[in-house]
Design a protein around this motif. Structure first.
Motif, short mmCIF file in Angstrom:
data_model
loop_
_atom_site.label_atom_id
_atom_site.label_comp_id
_atom_site.label_asym_id
_atom_site.label_seq_id
_atom_site.Cartn_x
_atom_site.Cartn_y
_atom_site.Cartn_z
N PHE A 149 2.29 1.67 -3.33
CA PHE A 149 1.33 2.22 -4.34
C PHE A 149 0.93 3.37 -4.34
O PHE A 149 1.01 4.02 -5.46
N ASP B 177 0.82 -1.11 -0.11
CA ASP B 177 0.24 0.00 -0.11
C ASP B 177 0.77 1.03 -0.52
O ASP B 177 0.30 2.74 -1.09
N ASN C 78 -2.03 9.93 -9.96
CA ASN C 78 -2.44 9.44 -8.81
C ASN C 78 -3.49 9.95 -7.53
O ASN C 78 -2.63 11.59 -7.69
N LYS D 85 -7.33 0.55 -4.45
CA LYS D 85 -6.44 0.27 -5.66
C LYS D 85 -7.11 0.54 -6.96
O LYS D 85 -6.32 0.56 -7.99
N GLN E 49 -8.14 3.08 -8.72
CA GLN E 49 -6.97 3.89 -9.07
C GLN E 49 -6.34 3.24 -10.09
O GLN E 49 -5.69 4.26 -11.45
N GLN E 50 -5.95 1.82 -10.48
CA GLN E 50 -5.40 1.25 -11.46
C GLN E 50 -6.34 1.74 -13.01
O GLN E 50 -6.08 0.77 -13.97
N GLN F 64 1.96 1.96 -9.21
CA GLN F 64 0.43 1.63 -9.44
C GLN F 64 0.23 0.43 -10.44
O GLN F 64 -0.92 0.32 -11.23
N TRP F 65 1.60 0.32 -11.75
CA TRP F 65 1.49 -0.43 -12.71
C TRP F 65 1.31 -1.73 -12.64
O TRP F 65 2.89 -2.50 -11.77
N ASN G 99 -5.81 4.79 -14.18
CA ASN G 99 -4.70 4.83 -15.00
C ASN G 99 -4.72 4.37 -16.21
O ASN G 99 -4.74 4.78 -17.33
N THR H 15 -0.04 7.27 -14.88
CA THR H 15 0.37 6.59 -13.91
C THR H 15 -0.78 9.12 -12.72
O THR H 15 0.13 9.32 -12.38
#
Length: 697
Positions: free
Chosen positions: A42, A39, A68, A322, A325-326, A48-49, A329, A66
């Motif tokens: 990330f 975490d 974020n 998460k 968020q991905q 984050q990839w 992205n 990204t």
């Protein structure tokens, strides 16, 4: 030799026990530690990839964007907690505790927090808990300065939460019942040898067969603090003066108790908790220190907690955000990629239309003032339809999913949302605060436990007569003499002026039982600013109140001279607003006037009495003088004895007069009278010269 062998064997057994407990604790906490690192990487480092996807896209020359948004959500929670910092409060429970000593301890706790930068420790622990699932800070003691023996309590931060390995089997909300805990660090060999020159370095040379697995990595040596808390039997004593203490404390001061005639009246078995710090590496225990308190001085700040099948899982604020968020992205990358890879808008025209002007070849890259063409139909540009709407919509959906997962919406983040009224905006902000309140409340629990640790240490660390600095709630400081006779603090004198006048008191920090609570809310400065703003709005709504609360408004304003202005405005208030009773003050003035009149009357009466007494004495003197003159005429008819008898009789009558002096007059003996005294004088006590005086001699 035998003793050294036994000690070495005991140390080896203790080290083996520490290694075993450490390994069990690491194993049971492994999932939380893995989740914490994921975490943090990330949310805070932007990793984050997935590594495989990133590598594939980089090999193909495709972007990996990204965007974020998670740090903004994290800061919303942590910064709100910074504005509403919990405060440690002591409360007198009994056994000699009192309210004003508790207030001194409140000021001491604020000074401990200020001098040790405790706000940094609190903020770091909460930030790690919100970002990774858990954080820690610790309590230590250190000498007040290099040239004294007095010690002070300190609150220190632990920046790396993974350096702490908590008790493997304790599920409490704090560390009050921890029996084991570890704090690990890494030293280079040279730094290790400088810190512990007596440690055995041979184990770290050669094949390392005496070192536990994983405790040395090349030139780095792992060193661990093992905090061990164990229950030990003890004996509790009841003394003849009513005091209760343990057997060890009584034995240390037995001579003083014997001199004072204090004896033991009753005993009973009890138990006490002993905390020891063992510093060890992978081969041996290199240092052992006794801790004064009964708690392990490491305080956890937990994130979101779930216990399943006797195992605790700690999760961060962004743990389940998460995936959204991905998704955001990915879709933002896709839309950007489509726009970047779209062909340039082409010009379309009949054959040969572009032969007349060579500028047509650069028409998409250079802005030309004119473009010529052949034929009658001019060329036309073919425009790009734009990125697909589906990719943008999915990115927006992912953004909304993040807000829903964490319970923080646009109003909580300070952005404009669909709420139109101020009441609706406040309600939505409150929803965000409620959804994340568990993190702030966990910090309050941690600070309350830190207060219990400090309360347990204060009687042991601040046990001598000394002067300490305390900090009031408004930030002002004062020095207080503890464990000795001193004047009461200004606050106590102001509160109990009649009871504290001319009385010495003792703020004894070594006795009494105190409970600890934690009050969370805006800081003193924030409260004062809010009070000034609200008073200003109130005065606008009720202008007549300006003359009554102007001094309070000035007192809460934060600029130079505000206190002086408040004092001046307070003098202009009517008596009722100053807490005075006009009728009572009028009665007091009348009483003072009556007392002055009575004093004047008494003075006049005293003067009149004195004048009357003088006049009476003058009359008596005149009468005596007249009688004396008369006696001078009659002297030839008397002999010396007769004259003396007449004078004595006259004095006797004067002394018997009630106007001369109070009380019975002194009796003066009369001399023997001659035969002439047998004849009684006439009324008035004097012989008349015309009256016959008996036969001639």
């Amino acid at each position: 030799m035998a003793e050294k062998t036994e000690k070495k064997t005991a140390d080896e057994d203790l080290h083996a026990e520490g290694i075993r407990i450490y390994n069990v604790a690491i194993e049971r906490d492994s999932e939380n530690r893995r989740s914490y690192e994921e975490d943090i990487r990330f949310a805070r480092l932007g990793e984050q990839w997935p590594e495989a996807v990133r590598k594939q896209r980089e090999d193909e020359g495709r972007p990996c964007l990204t965007v974020n948004r998670l740090p903004a959500f994290i800061r919303q929670v942590t910064n709100d907690a910074r504005q509403n910092k919990p405060a440690i409060k002591f409360h007198a429970v009994g056994d000699g505790a009192d309210e004003w000593t508790a207030r001194v301890q409140d000021g001491l706790a604020r000074n401990i927090e200020y001098s040790s930068n405790a706000d940094v420790a609190y903020d770091t622990a909460l930030d790690n808990a919100v970002s990774g699932g858990f954080g820690y800070f610790r309590i230590t003691t250190d000498y007040a300065s290099d040239d004294v023996f007095d010690q002070d309590i300190r609150i220190e931060r632990i920046p790396n939460s993974l350096s702490v390995i908590p008790d493997a089997f304790c599920m409490d909300a704090d560390s009050a019942n921890w029996n084991d805990a570890f704090v690990e660090d890494t030293y280079a060999k040279d730094a290790f040898a400088a810190r512990w020159p007596d440690a055995d370095m041979t184990s770290f040379e050669g094949d390392h067969r005496d070192v536990a697995d994983g405790w040395i990595d090349g030139e780095d040596i792992r060193v661990v603090e093992w905090w061990k808390r164990r229950e030990e039997p003890a004996t509790l004593l009841l003394l003849s003066n009513g005091e209760v203490m343990h057997q060890d404390a009584y034995d240390n001061g037995k001579e003083l108790f014997d001199v004072a005639g204090i004896t033991v009246t009753s005993t009973r078995p009890t138990k006490t908790m002993k905390v020891t710090q063992h510093i060890m590496n992978g081969a041996e225990i290199i240092e052992t220190n006794e801790w004064a308190g009964k708690y392990i001085p490491i305080v956890p700040v937990y994130g979101d907690e779930v216990i399943v099948n006797g195992k605790r899982y700690l999760m961060s604020l962004i743990h389940f955000a998460k995936d959204p968020q991905q998704m955001m992205n990915y879709w933002r990358t896709v839309s950007t990629e489509l726009v970047a890879m779209a062909p340039k808008a082409a010009w379309v025209g009949p054959a040969g239309a572009f032969n007349s002007d060579p500028n047509w070849a650069t028409a998409n890259t250079i802005s030309h003032a004119t473009l010529e063409y052949d034929g009658t139909v001019p060329p036309k540009r073919q425009f790009f339809d734009g990125p697909p709407a589906g990719a943008l919509q999915e990115a927006m959906n992912a953004n909304e999913d993040m807000k829903s997962v964490m319970g923080l919406f646009d109003a909580s983040l300070g952005a404009k949302s669909n709420e139109t009224s101020g009441r609706a905006v406040i309600a939505r902000q409150r929803e965000g605060d409620v959804s994340t309140f568990n993190f702030t409340d966990n910090l309050s629990r941690a600070i309350r436990h830190a207060g219990r640790i400090i309360a347990d240490l204060i009687p042991k660390v601040y046990s001598s007569a000394r002067i300490i600095r305390t900090i009031r709630e408004d930030g002002s400081t004062q020095n207080v003499a503890i464990n000795q006779e001193t004047q009461p603090t200004p606050e106590e004198q102001k509160s109990n002026a009649e009871q504290t006048e001319g009385i010495m008191r003792i703020y004894d920090l070594t006795s009494g039982k105190y409970d600890v609570t934690c009050e969370a809310g805006p800081s003193y400065t924030t409260k004062r600013e809010e009070a000034a703003a609200q008073m200003t709005e109130f005065m606008r709504a009720v202008p007549a109140a300006g003359g009554l609360i102007g001094d309070l408004l000035a007192k809460n304003l934060d600029w130079p001279g505000a206190d002086e202005i408040a004092d001046r405005l307070k003098l202009m208030l009517p008596p009722q607003a100053q807490g005075k009773n006009p009728a009572l003050e009028q009665a007091q003035q009348q009483m003072q006037q009556m007392q002055q009149a009575m004093q004047q009357m008494q003075a006049q009466l005293a003067d009149a009495s004195h004048a009357k007494a003088v006049d009476a004495d003058k009359l008596k003197i005149d009468a005596y003088k007249a009688e004396t003159d008369r006696l001078k005429v009659t002297v030839p008819a008397f002999g010396p004895e007769q004259v003396q008898a007449v004078v004595m009789q006259t004095l006797q009558q004067v002394l018997n007069s009630p106007d001369v002096a109070p009380g019975p007059p002194p009796q003066m003996p009369a001399p023997p009278m001659p035969a002439i005294e047998q004849q009684q004088p006439p009324q008035g006590g004097f012989f008349s010269p015309d009256q016959p005086q008996g036969p001639a001699a």
